[in-house]
Motif scaffolding. Structure first.
Motif, mmCIF file in Angstrom:
data_model
loop_
_atom_site.group_PDB
_atom_site.id
_atom_site.type_symbol
_atom_site.label_atom_id
_atom_site.label_comp_id
_atom_site.label_asym_id
_atom_site.label_seq_id
_atom_site.Cartn_x
_atom_site.Cartn_y
_atom_site.Cartn_z
ATOM 1 N N ALA A 71 -29.651 53.598 37.140
ATOM 2 C CA ALA A 71 -29.345 52.243 37.090
ATOM 3 C C ALA A 71 -27.945 51.960 37.536
ATOM 4 O O ALA A 71 -26.855 52.644 37.130
ATOM 5 N N THR A 94 -34.201 49.569 44.069
ATOM 6 C CA THR A 94 -34.872 48.363 43.124
ATOM 7 C C THR A 94 -33.757 47.342 42.673
ATOM 8 O O THR A 94 -32.515 47.771 42.619
ATOM 9 N N ASN A 95 -34.142 46.201 42.282
ATOM 10 C CA ASN A 95 -33.357 45.582 41.412
ATOM 11 C C ASN A 95 -31.820 45.288 42.070
ATOM 12 O O ASN A 95 -30.827 45.486 41.687
ATOM 13 N N LYS A 96 -31.875 45.176 43.531
ATOM 14 C CA LYS A 96 -30.682 44.876 44.257
ATOM 15 C C LYS A 96 -29.883 43.760 43.823
ATOM 16 O O LYS A 96 -30.417 42.731 43.687
ATOM 17 N N ARG A 97 -28.618 43.827 43.632
ATOM 18 C CA ARG A 97 -27.776 42.627 43.230
ATOM 19 C C ARG A 97 -26.161 42.665 43.449
ATOM 20 O O ARG A 97 -26.029 43.968 44.295
ATOM 21 N N GLY A 119 -27.729 48.513 42.886
ATOM 22 C CA GLY A 119 -28.987 48.641 42.696
ATOM 23 C C GLY A 119 -29.233 49.738 41.978
ATOM 24 O O GLY A 119 -28.447 50.672 41.461
ATOM 25 N N ASP A 120 -30.685 50.068 41.701
ATOM 26 C CA ASP A 120 -31.272 50.764 40.700
ATOM 27 C C ASP A 120 -32.173 51.760 41.741
ATOM 28 O O ASP A 120 -32.571 51.537 42.670
#
Length: 449
Positions: A266, A291-294, A302-303
């Motif tokens: 993560a 996943t979970n790009k920010r 990201g994760d």
């Protein structure tokens, strides 16, 4: 180091696949810069996720010695009350930078344009590393350097009383040299210009903007031209340090190589100038999903979901080297266990890392049965040797080499031993526990326990 006695460790194939969700320590490059820029800003900056490895703690101690107030809060965040640009003072004692070339080279830039005197040293490994690449261009701002033969530490710096702006074209792509020149330019009158022949990691440019400096970056041939307006007023700005992609590289490659593995990492930094290894592994057939790009602190995050994969050999272009220069030892491990030949091009910069990392990586693979050669600055690896492992790797005070060898042992036919694991904590504190938590089999040798 907690002990002068080498800590030999051995790794071998685990009984079960690697699995679990983890975070890796904060990005080392960003952590160094966060402490330095916060120390030059007005006000108090709160830094969360700072890498608390020995290298970064040396930078914290150096900035404290130069006048910034640096402390760790009870919740684990770091608070830095800066002096403002031009407000640093001469330290009372020698600045010991330990094993960190990044800290030493960047700090040269800070010291060069401040009217102060300081002496830097480091451990035996750092004292062998060349500093001429930064001190020669920095001298143009008016600083005076006195070093051992070859520009090596210990190094005495007399900073310029009225620093001149710099205009310099990097002979080879180097984020450390670029950043040192920009740090010097902060306390110089006028515009500092740095031209890089190929794009390198841009954490310094991102962080300068984060603190309020005026920085422009424009394409220039195959590289970029960076222009910095000198003597800005940097204003304290909180920073969230993302997980270090260079540290994430080790559990990623381990999970790809150990059959049946699946792990999640993560909050990993995804700056495109740092993710050359991820691009390369994907081209080799790796199953890696983001996943979970920010965004955090001006950096993409990201994760990563990593699933064991059958990798194939690859030809890596030299132009990709600046975006993955620290990851070549672990990439070489992946190539040794892939199907078919691989050629890693343009690795000359590896000769001046914590060790001669090119020669050390070659030795690590050969002692464990891999077929590998070096032609000029290229490494050629014939993947799929009949039997890998069984060797003892001399780590030469190089944390990345040590971790790469331990990952090799997790997927090789026979265990792999490293002579000394003490230096791993300089960049990846808690590495052993994190990997064991995923299921890795890493053990201290009895005589070192």
């Amino acid at each position: 180091m907690s002990s002068e006695t080498p800590h030999a460790h051995r790794s071998h194939r685990p009984a079960t696949p690697l699995s679990g969700s983890i975070t890796v320590p904060g990005d080392k490059s960003i952590s160094h810069r966060a402490l330095m820029f916060a120390g030059l800003a007005i006000g108090e900056t709160r830094i969360t996720g700072l890498l608390e490895g020995e290298d970064v703690l040396r930078t914290a101690a150096a900035m404290r010695a130069l006048g910034a107030a640096v402390r760790r809060d009870s919740d684990g965040a770091w608070l830095v009350a800066g002096t403002g640009i031009g407000g640093l003072h001469s330290p009372d004692d020698v600045l010991d930078m330990g094993n960190s070339g990044t800290a030493a080279r960047l700090l040269c830039g800070v010291l060069a344009s401040h009217d102060i005197f300081a002496v830097m040293t480091g451990d035996a490994s750092l004292r062998r590393r060349p500093m001429r690449r930064v001190i020669d261009p920095l001298a143009a701002c008016g600083a005076v350097f006195a070093a051992r033969e070859g520009g090596r530490l210990p190094l005495a710096v007399t900073g310029a009383a009225d620093a001149r702006p710099l205009s310099y074209r990097l002979p080879v792509a180097s984020a450390q040299v670029k950043s040192a020149l920009l740090l010097a330019g902060l306390n110089a009158r006028g515009i500092t210009e740095v031209e890089e022949p190929e794009p390198t990691r841009d954490h310094s440019e991102n962080m300068l903007r984060h603190f309020g400096a005026v920085v422009s970056v424009v394409p220039h041939g195959a590289g970029k031209l960076i222009r910095l307006q000198g003597q800005p007023e940097l204003i304290a700005a909180d920073i969230i340090v993302p997980g270090d992609p260079s540290s994430a590289a080790f559990p990623i490659v381990a999970a790809l190589l150990v059959p049946g593995s699946r792990i999640t990492i993560a909050g990993v930094g995804l700056n495109p100038l740092r993710t050359g290894l991820f691009t390369t592994l994907l081209e080799m057939g790796a199953d890696i999903t983001i996943t979970n790009k920010r965004e955090a602190g001006g950096e993409p995050v990201g994760d990563l979901v990593v699933v064991a994969s059958s990798l194939r050999g690859i030809d890596v272009p030299a132009a990709r080297a600046p975006s993955m220069i620290d990851e070549y030892p672990i990439l070489a491990v992946a190539c040794a266990l892939a199907r078919g030949p691989s050629r890693l091009r343009g690795l000359g910069e590896l000769r001046v890392k914590e060790s001669d990392r090119l020669a050390a990586t070659l030795a690590m693979l050969r002692v464990n049965g891999a077929h590998v050669e070096v032609e000029g600055d290229d490494m050629i690896i014939d993947g799929g040797a009949n039997r890998l492992g069984g060797g003892t790797v001399l780590t030469q005070m190089d944390h990345r080499l040590a971790m790469s060898a331990l990952v090799l042992g997790m997927a090789a036919d026979a265990p792999v031993m490293i002579d000394d694991a003490r230096f791993i904590d300089t960049s990846f504190p808690g590495f052993m526990g994190l990997m064991r938590g995923l299921g890795a089999a890493i053990e201290a040798e009895p005589e070192a326990a």
